[in-house]
Design a protein around this motif. Structure first.
Motif, PDB file in Angstrom:
ATOM      1  N   ILE A  91       2.766   4.978   2.329  1.00  0.00           N
ATOM      2  CA  ILE A  91       2.580   6.192   3.261  1.00  0.00           C
ATOM      3  C   ILE A  91       0.483   6.638   3.121  1.00  0.00           C
ATOM      4  O   ILE A  91      -0.332   6.339   1.660  1.00  0.00           O
ATOM      5  CB  ILE A  91       2.727   7.387   2.363  1.00  0.00           C
ATOM      6  CG1 ILE A  91       4.168   7.408   2.626  1.00  0.00           C
ATOM      7  CG2 ILE A  91       1.962   8.946   2.849  1.00  0.00           C
ATOM      8  CD1 ILE A  91       5.207   8.709   2.041  1.00  0.00           C
ATOM      9  N   SER A  92      -0.217   6.098   2.942  1.00  0.00           N
ATOM     10  CA  SER A  92      -1.639   6.639   3.679  1.00  0.00           C
ATOM     11  C   SER A  92      -2.373   7.568   4.144  1.00  0.00           C
ATOM     12  O   SER A  92      -1.611   7.798   5.399  1.00  0.00           O
ATOM     13  CB  SER A  92      -2.436   5.183   4.441  1.00  0.00           C
ATOM     14  OG  SER A  92      -3.222   4.088   4.211  1.00  0.00           O
ATOM     15  N   VAL A  93      -3.546   7.738   4.553  1.00  0.00           N
ATOM     16  CA  VAL A  93      -4.333   8.642   4.572  1.00  0.00           C
ATOM     17  C   VAL A  93      -5.006   7.935   5.947  1.00  0.00           C
ATOM     18  O   VAL A  93      -4.535   7.058   6.180  1.00  0.00           O
ATOM     19  CB  VAL A  93      -5.394   8.899   4.223  1.00  0.00           C
ATOM     20  CG1 VAL A  93      -4.868  10.554   3.164  1.00  0.00           C
ATOM     21  CG2 VAL A  93      -6.816   8.077   4.152  1.00  0.00           C
ATOM     22  N   HIS A 137       5.409  -1.907   5.570  1.00  0.00           N
ATOM     23  CA  HIS A 137       4.984  -1.308   6.154  1.00  0.00           C
ATOM     24  C   HIS A 137       4.683   0.017   5.507  1.00  0.00           C
ATOM     25  O   HIS A 137       5.026   0.254   4.807  1.00  0.00           O
ATOM     26  CB  HIS A 137       5.816  -1.177   7.222  1.00  0.00           C
ATOM     27  CG  HIS A 137       6.434  -1.558   7.826  1.00  0.00           C
ATOM     28  ND1 HIS A 137       5.795  -2.722   9.388  1.00  0.00           N
ATOM     29  CD2 HIS A 137       7.967  -2.847   7.773  1.00  0.00           C
ATOM     30  CE1 HIS A 137       6.711  -3.720   9.579  1.00  0.00           C
ATOM     31  NE2 HIS A 137       7.819  -3.754   8.574  1.00  0.00           N
ATOM     32  N   THR A 138       3.913   0.416   6.561  1.00  0.00           N
ATOM     33  CA  THR A 138       2.789   1.048   6.355  1.00  0.00           C
ATOM     34  C   THR A 138       2.964   3.380   7.322  1.00  0.00           C
ATOM     35  O   THR A 138       3.012   2.986   8.198  1.00  0.00           O
ATOM     36  CB  THR A 138       1.309   1.351   5.534  1.00  0.00           C
ATOM     37  OG1 THR A 138       0.969   0.228   5.187  1.00  0.00           O
ATOM     38  CG2 THR A 138       0.668   2.767   5.198  1.00  0.00           C
ATOM     39  N   THR A 139       2.827   4.496   7.206  1.00  0.00           N
ATOM     40  CA  THR A 139       3.211   5.441   7.469  1.00  0.00           C
ATOM     41  C   THR A 139       1.479   6.215   7.743  1.00  0.00           C
ATOM     42  O   THR A 139       1.599   6.526   6.311  1.00  0.00           O
ATOM     43  CB  THR A 139       3.323   5.834   7.594  1.00  0.00           C
ATOM     44  OG1 THR A 139       5.827   5.816   8.232  1.00  0.00           O
ATOM     45  CG2 THR A 139       4.210   7.707   8.373  1.00  0.00           C
ATOM     46  N   PHE A 140       1.193   6.641   8.586  1.00  0.00           N
ATOM     47  CA  PHE A 140      -0.144   6.754   8.606  1.00  0.00           C
ATOM     48  C   PHE A 140      -0.395   8.314   8.381  1.00  0.00           C
ATOM     49  O   PHE A 140       0.846   8.592   9.580  1.00  0.00           O
ATOM     50  CB  PHE A 140      -1.583   5.793   9.314  1.00  0.00           C
ATOM     51  CG  PHE A 140      -1.622   4.818   9.049  1.00  0.00           C
ATOM     52  CD1 PHE A 140      -2.895   4.455   7.917  1.00  0.00           C
ATOM     53  CD2 PHE A 140      -1.123   3.918   9.608  1.00  0.00           C
ATOM     54  CE1 PHE A 140      -2.609   3.231   7.713  1.00  0.00           C
ATOM     55  CE2 PHE A 140      -1.347   3.233   9.038  1.00  0.00           C
ATOM     56  CZ  PHE A 140      -2.376   2.180   8.103  1.00  0.00           C
ATOM     57  N   VAL A 141      -0.345   9.373   7.815  1.00  0.00           N
ATOM     58  CA  VAL A 141      -0.597  10.863   7.849  1.00  0.00           C
ATOM     59  C   VAL A 141      -1.816  11.393   7.972  1.00  0.00           C
ATOM     60  O   VAL A 141      -2.806  11.043   6.713  1.00  0.00           O
ATOM     61  CB  VAL A 141       0.329  11.568   6.603  1.00  0.00           C
ATOM     62  CG1 VAL A 141       1.740  10.919   6.854  1.00  0.00           C
ATOM     63  CG2 VAL A 141      -0.361  11.717   5.777  1.00  0.00           C
ATOM     64  N   ASP A 142      -1.835  12.700   8.424  1.00  0.00           N
ATOM     65  CA  ASP A 142      -2.706  13.648   8.004  1.00  0.00           C
ATOM     66  C   ASP A 142      -2.979  13.929   6.467  1.00  0.00           C
ATOM     67  O   ASP A 142      -1.890  15.121   6.010  1.00  0.00           O
ATOM     68  CB  ASP A 142      -2.970  14.937   9.206  1.00  0.00           C
ATOM     69  CG  ASP A 142      -4.085  15.825   8.853  1.00  0.00           C
ATOM     70  OD1 ASP A 142      -4.736  15.545   8.066  1.00  0.00           O
ATOM     71  OD2 ASP A 142      -3.974  16.517   9.767  1.00  0.00           O
ATOM     72  N   GLY A 143      -3.805  14.067   5.770  1.00  0.00           N
ATOM     73  CA  GLY A 143      -3.803  13.260   4.259  1.00  0.00           C
ATOM     74  C   GLY A 143      -4.490  15.326   3.397  1.00  0.00           C
ATOM     75  O   GLY A 143      -3.695  15.884   2.311  1.00  0.00           O
ATOM     76  N   THR A 144      -4.499  16.174   4.867  1.00  0.00           N
ATOM     77  CA  THR A 144      -5.063  17.218   4.602  1.00  0.00           C
ATOM     78  C   THR A 144      -3.744  18.294   4.589  1.00  0.00           C
ATOM     79  O   THR A 144      -4.366  19.161   3.558  1.00  0.00           O
ATOM     80  CB  THR A 144      -6.092  17.849   5.279  1.00  0.00           C
ATOM     81  OG1 THR A 144      -5.877  17.991   6.939  1.00  0.00           O
ATOM     82  CG2 THR A 144      -7.838  17.120   5.935  1.00  0.00           C
ATOM     83  N   ILE A 145      -2.686  17.790   4.705  1.00  0.00           N
ATOM     84  CA  ILE A 145      -1.665  18.591   4.382  1.00  0.00           C
ATOM     85  C   ILE A 145      -0.986  18.166   3.941  1.00  0.00           C
ATOM     86  O   ILE A 145      -0.501  17.014   4.245  1.00  0.00           O
ATOM     87  CB  ILE A 145      -0.901  18.958   5.806  1.00  0.00           C
ATOM     88  CG1 ILE A 145      -1.822  19.801   6.786  1.00  0.00           C
ATOM     89  CG2 ILE A 145       0.478  20.086   6.003  1.00  0.00           C
ATOM     90  CD1 ILE A 145      -1.472  19.760   8.289  1.00  0.00           C
ATOM     91  N   PHE A 146      -0.465  19.131   2.076  1.00  0.00           N
ATOM     92  CA  PHE A 146       0.351  17.860   1.327  1.00  0.00           C
ATOM     93  C   PHE A 146       1.997  17.632   1.608  1.00  0.00           C
ATOM     94  O   PHE A 146       2.479  16.403   1.333  1.00  0.00           O
ATOM     95  CB  PHE A 146       0.416  18.904   0.312  1.00  0.00           C
ATOM     96  CG  PHE A 146       1.459  18.582  -0.697  1.00  0.00           C
ATOM     97  CD1 PHE A 146       1.218  17.298  -1.578  1.00  0.00           C
ATOM     98  CD2 PHE A 146       3.103  19.362  -0.789  1.00  0.00           C
ATOM     99  CE1 PHE A 146       2.446  16.992  -2.443  1.00  0.00           C
ATOM    100  CE2 PHE A 146       3.696  18.893  -2.200  1.00  0.00           C
ATOM    101  CZ  PHE A 146       3.423  17.971  -2.336  1.00  0.00           C
ATOM    102  N   GLU A 147       1.977  18.573   2.520  1.00  0.00           N
ATOM    103  CA  GLU A 147       3.616  18.490   3.347  1.00  0.00           C
ATOM    104  C   GLU A 147       4.038  17.054   4.044  1.00  0.00           C
ATOM    105  O   GLU A 147       4.957  16.508   4.202  1.00  0.00           O
ATOM    106  CB  GLU A 147       4.908  19.557   3.867  1.00  0.00           C
ATOM    107  CG  GLU A 147       4.107  20.665   3.173  1.00  0.00           C
ATOM    108  CD  GLU A 147       3.091  21.697   2.195  1.00  0.00           C
ATOM    109  OE1 GLU A 147       3.239  21.787   0.815  1.00  0.00           O
ATOM    110  OE2 GLU A 147       2.207  21.324   3.143  1.00  0.00           O
TER     111      GLU A 147
END
Length: 381
Positions: free
Chosen positions: A101-103, A124-134
């Motif tokens: 999991i990456s920002v 493989h990588t999932t990119f997430v909005d890191g400003t939201i912990f959930e």
């Protein structure tokens, strides 16, 4: 150990080097031993002994000890670039079939590693909005082995809640890595929040003179030793002794360089916020930053880089603004003595929504000189 002792005295062992004030450059490829038994012992303990500079060199080791101590880490590896720090640390924590999991929008070469290189090996990588912990919780899978962070990142300066993420990761047996290049350990110590590995483009603030490319990986003795015996020794991302010596020089002035850059940045931002030519400013400590409270909690001081969006979206006008600045160089990177700009229009088309963005790094010039420069160039918009 206090910061001054670490920077100026730790690991220097002057009695071994003729009591020289400046650390020595041990510019050698290999090391000789008088007996076979001593040679055997060194080979069996290569992490701590000197065999071949690709593994361990006294000048580089001085720097490793200082970097680890500044970070509050048990150990450190110095490598040839920030990209090498990213690739060595990330690859060390995953195997085929694992998930990261990456920002979203990490540093370019971190993104390239996770989107182009690692998928070839079924990682493989999932990119997430890191400003939201959930988002980290929701993206987690049974095969997730690594969470990759940048807080703040180096264009729009989003932060992540390091303590929350580290706590969640530890409960799941997931390693956390953060690129802390924007801050340095003097501004933010991710290990204090529970992060496992802290990496740097040490080219930036730590070197600070725009004459060395280097990277650093800081963490526990266990993880650093694992990386040393595998990725580090195999990939050969060694930092040359000459470059380590230049960085030892640079550490002496790190606190005063950061102070100068920080104070000038605050003055310049106060000026830019009042300009009718500016549409928006991205900076962690801005009052309009919804994450300002988190920035104040995690970061000890303002740092020297921000991004602004000009109201004028015409690419030719933006280029003229950049090119008429006399005391800002158009260049990548940051953290040196010189002030820099990096215009987004150099990377995107004229119709791109981000064409009006310009990233600024404030160096060591007098703030008044930079303010006058900005005022004159803004008049062209």
């Amino acid at each position: 150990m206090n910061q001054s002792y670490i920077i100026n005295q730790l690991a220097e062992d002057r009695e071994k080097y003729f009591h020289a004030v400046a650390p020595p450059i041990i510019q050698t490829s290999n090391f000789a031993y008088p007996t076979v038994d001593e040679f055997t012992f060194a080979i069996q303990n290569e992490k701590d002994e000197h065999i071949y500079t690709r593994g361990n060199n006294p000048t580089v080791n001085m720097l490793c000890q200082k970097m680890a101590a500044l970070e509050g880490a048990q150990d450190c590896l110095m490598v040839g670039s920030g990209a090498a720090a990213i690739s060595n640390s990330v690859i060390s924590q995953v195997n085929a079939g694992d998930h990261i999991i990456s920002v979203k929008n990490p540093y370019t070469w971190a993104s390239h590693l996770m989107t182009k290189i690692l998928p070839r090996f079924n990682v493989h990588t999932t990119f997430v909005d890191g400003t939201i912990f959930e988002n980290f919780v929701n993206a987690c899978k049974p095969e997730t082995k690594l969470i990759y962070l940048e807080s703040p990142n180096s264009w729009t300066f989003e932060l992540q809640d390091l303590a929350k993420i580290a706590n969640f990761a530890k409960k799941r047996g997931i390693t956390t890595i953060i690129d802390n290049s924007y801050c340095t350990a003097l501004c933010q110590k991710p290990i204090d929040f529970g992060i496992d590995l802290v990496i740097y483009s040490a080219t930036k603030y730590y070197n600070g003179h725009s004459d060395v490319v280097a990277g650093a990986i800081c963490g526990s003795k266990e993880k650093i030793t694992q990386i040393f015996h595998n990725e580090f020794m195999t990939f050969g991302n060694v930092l040359a002794p000459q470059n380590a010596w230049l960085m030892l020089r640079s550490l002496r002035t790190l606190p005063i360089r950061l102070k100068q850059s920080s104070e000038s940045t605050v003055k310049i931002l106060d000026f830019l916020k009042k300009s009718p030519k500016i549409e928006r400013i991205w900076y962690p400590f801005n009052d309009d930053n919804p994450q300002k409270a988190l920035a104040l909690e995690q970061m000890k001081m303002p740092m020297g880089m921000f991004t602004l969006a000009l109201k004028n979206r015409d690419a030719s006008a933006i280029k003229k603004f950049c090119e008429t600045l006399q005391n800002f160089l158009i260049a990548v990177s940051w953290g040196g003595h010189e002030s820099l700009i990096m215009p987004k229009c150099a990377f995107v088309s004229e119709n791109d929504p981000q064409v009006n963005m310009v990233r600024f790094y404030i160096g060591l010039e007098e703030a008044d000189i930079l303010l006058e420069d900005l005022e004159l160039s803004l008049a062209f918009l």
